[in-house]
Design an enzyme around this catalytic site. Structure first.
Site, PDB file in Angstrom:
ATOM      1  N   SER A 126      47.127  32.933  89.633  1.00 57.49           N
ATOM      2  CA  SER A 126      46.443  31.848  90.329  1.00 57.49           C
ATOM      3  C   SER A 126      46.016  32.344  91.710  1.00 57.49           C
ATOM      4  CB  SER A 126      47.367  30.636  90.414  1.00 57.49           C
ATOM      5  OG  SER A 126      46.723  29.550  91.034  1.00 57.49           O
ATOM      6  N   LYS A 144      41.596  27.458  89.731  1.00 59.90           N
ATOM      7  CA  LYS A 144      42.947  27.925  90.031  1.00 59.90           C
ATOM      8  C   LYS A 144      43.926  26.754  90.180  1.00 59.90           C
ATOM      9  CE  LYS A 144      42.102  32.307  89.881  1.00 59.90           C
ATOM     10  NZ  LYS A 144      42.708  33.154  88.820  1.00 59.90           N
TER      11      LYS A 144
END
Length: 264
Positions: A126, A144
């Site tokens: 992420s 993300k």
């Protein structure tokens, strides 16, 4: 028996650096990307993670060969930049399909095998941008943020099968990601040059960021950690940013981001 790992986006950047470290740790490593070659003990598989059928077939083939899948690291992804107002629908959809749906596709494909063996670890890559939404990189931040939510939810679903799922929120990393970004400055004059100034600052920060090798070392730290947190962050500065997200009112956080990356 040696452990088997699948890593997406492993032909360059963080993914390649992590794949090499996994090989040195004794893993049998399979790398998914659209382009690449097998090298240094890493077996390349030509796979677009946004293609669910291709992903499923590749994972099935690996399991038939190895009879186990111990580790999945989802590194595949890219970024787009530009004003939300002028971002083409197909560009936004492709960003979500590769970064978020692509991650989910590979997780979905490995889970039946990990569940059957009652063990496994999934690490999704992420970004700090997930909790600090960046102006003029909004769709990247959205993708993300989705990975964070997906990771935390999936972790609780599969915990009963001995599978751990976590994500790493990286900050600025100096890799080919910067050059590969799909940029649009459409409307820049209307925005008073904010779009181009903001992206230039972001790219300067990336070029001065951590190396891919440092990021790969942190990934290996999480691979070896017995009980990793659902969300992990590398670097004191970025840990502080994530903590600030939890403590600051949204208005204050958003104003700071405006001052840093709003382009003015």
């Amino acid at each position: 028996m040696g452990r088997t790992a699948i890593i997406t986006g492993g032909s360059s950047g963080i993914g390649k650096a992590a794949a090499l470290k996994l090989c040195r740790e004794g893993f049998r490593v399979y790398e998914f990307s659209r382009t690449g070659i097998s090298l240094h003990g890493i077996r390349h598989c030509t796979v677009d993670v946004a293609d669910e059928e291709a992903v499923t077939a590749a994972v099935r083939s690996i399991y038939r060969r190895e009879q186990r899948i111990d580790l999945l690291i989802n590194c595949a992804g890219y970024g787009i930049s530009g004003a939300c107002e002028f971002t083409a629908h197909e560009d936004a959809v492709r960003q979500i399909n590769v970064n978020l749906i692509g991650t989910a596709n590979v997780c979905k494909a490995v889970l039946p095998y990990m569940k059957a063996q009652r063990r496994g670890r999934i690490i999704n890559i992420s970004s700090v941008a997930a909790v600090m939404p960046l102006p003029f990189q909004v769709w990247y931040s959205v993708s993300k943020a989705g990975i964070n939510s997906y990771t935390c939810g999936l972790a609780n679903e599969v915990r009963q099968f001995g599978i751990t799922v976590c994500a790493i929120m990286f900050g600025d990393i100096c890799t080919g990601f910067t050059d590969a970004r799909k940029k649009s400055e459409k409307g820049d004059s209307e925005y008073g040059g904010c779009i181009s100034r903001s992206v230039r600052k972001m790219e300067k920060d990336e070029c001065e960021g951590y190396t891919a090798q440092a990021a790969a070392s942190y990934i290996m730290h999480i691979v070896k950690k017995k009980h990793p947190a659902p969300l992990n962050t590398m670097g004191i500065g970025y840990k502080a940013a994530v903590l600030a997200d939890r403590l600051l009112p949204c208005r204050a956080k958003n104003y700071i981001l405006y001052r840093l990356y709003g382009g003015r």
